[in-house]
Design an enzyme around this catalytic site. Sequence first.
Site, PDB file in Angstrom:
ATOM      1  N   HIS A  13       0.820  -1.216   0.000  1.00 10.93           N
ATOM      2  CA  HIS A  13       0.000   0.000   0.000  1.00 10.93           C
ATOM      3  C   HIS A  13       0.855   1.268   0.000  1.00 10.93           C
ATOM      4  O   HIS A  13       2.053   1.248   0.314  1.00 10.93           O
ATOM      5  CB  HIS A  13      -0.906   0.005   1.234  1.00 10.93           C
ATOM      6  CG  HIS A  13      -0.143   0.004   2.531  1.00 10.93           C
ATOM      7  ND1 HIS A  13       0.430   1.141   3.068  1.00 10.93           N
ATOM      8  CD2 HIS A  13       0.155  -0.995   3.399  1.00 10.93           C
ATOM      9  CE1 HIS A  13       1.049   0.858   4.201  1.00 10.93           C
ATOM     10  NE2 HIS A  13       0.896  -0.445   4.419  1.00 10.93           N
ATOM     11  N   GLU A  86      -1.904  -7.066   7.427  1.00  9.74           N
ATOM     12  CA  GLU A  86      -0.609  -7.065   8.095  1.00  9.74           C
ATOM     13  C   GLU A  86      -0.676  -7.985   9.315  1.00  9.74           C
ATOM     14  O   GLU A  86      -1.763  -8.375   9.771  1.00  9.74           O
ATOM     15  CB  GLU A  86      -0.261  -5.625   8.508  1.00  9.74           C
ATOM     16  CG  GLU A  86       1.082  -5.438   9.186  1.00  9.74           C
ATOM     17  CD  GLU A  86       2.258  -5.882   8.344  1.00  9.74           C
ATOM     18  OE1 GLU A  86       2.551  -7.096   8.382  1.00  9.74           O
ATOM     19  OE2 GLU A  86       2.878  -5.051   7.661  1.00  9.74           O
TER      20      GLU A  86
END
Length: 218
Positions: A13, A86
């Site tokens: 990202h 994550e």
Amino acid sequence: MTQRLTEILLIRHGETAWNAERRLQGFLDIGLNEQGRQQAAALALALRDEAIDAVFASDLQRARDTAEAIATPRGLAVSTDANLRERCFGAFEGLRYDEIVDHFPEAWAQWQAREIDARYPAGVQAAETLREFSARAVAAVSAIASRHPGQKIAIVTHGGVLDCLYRAARGVDLQQPRDFDIMNTGVNRFGWADGALHVVSWGDVRHLDPAALDEIGQ
């Protein structure tokens, strides 16, 4: 029978304010900052001529919004998957790295040593061990790739996920210190066939050259 190759663009990202101040995000849902939005726009421009069949992302906003920049010009929807998140770091989340050292020195040492079965103190949620996290990340990407034989797909995820996938594809031990960079919106090309991942190229960030970013800002 050999399965047709799935081409995978694995992308971290764009930048967040917490990335910039070295504050650990983990499962916390932090959005892109202005730099991150520019990076996502530059990424989308760099990939504009690639025939991408499907776009996937972690369900966290920073990954989802980066993926939207790729998907929207193609008229594609972003499919989200919480298993692309994550690693959950428990009580570490929300703290700057220097604060983790001060508050949890023993757990910090375990993290820096990449102890694969260490579980850090719980926060809002229980932390994942590195072994658990790696298994989740690799299984998630493999499952997505297996559903798209012969296609090219983009998956926008997080630095830790990319670390695990690189190691799985290259046969690098989880405990070995990282000797490769994982850049915001870096394009990492993988292939997947017959149950195995392999790295085609790593860390393409040409779209982040100052001239490219200046073009986005105009």
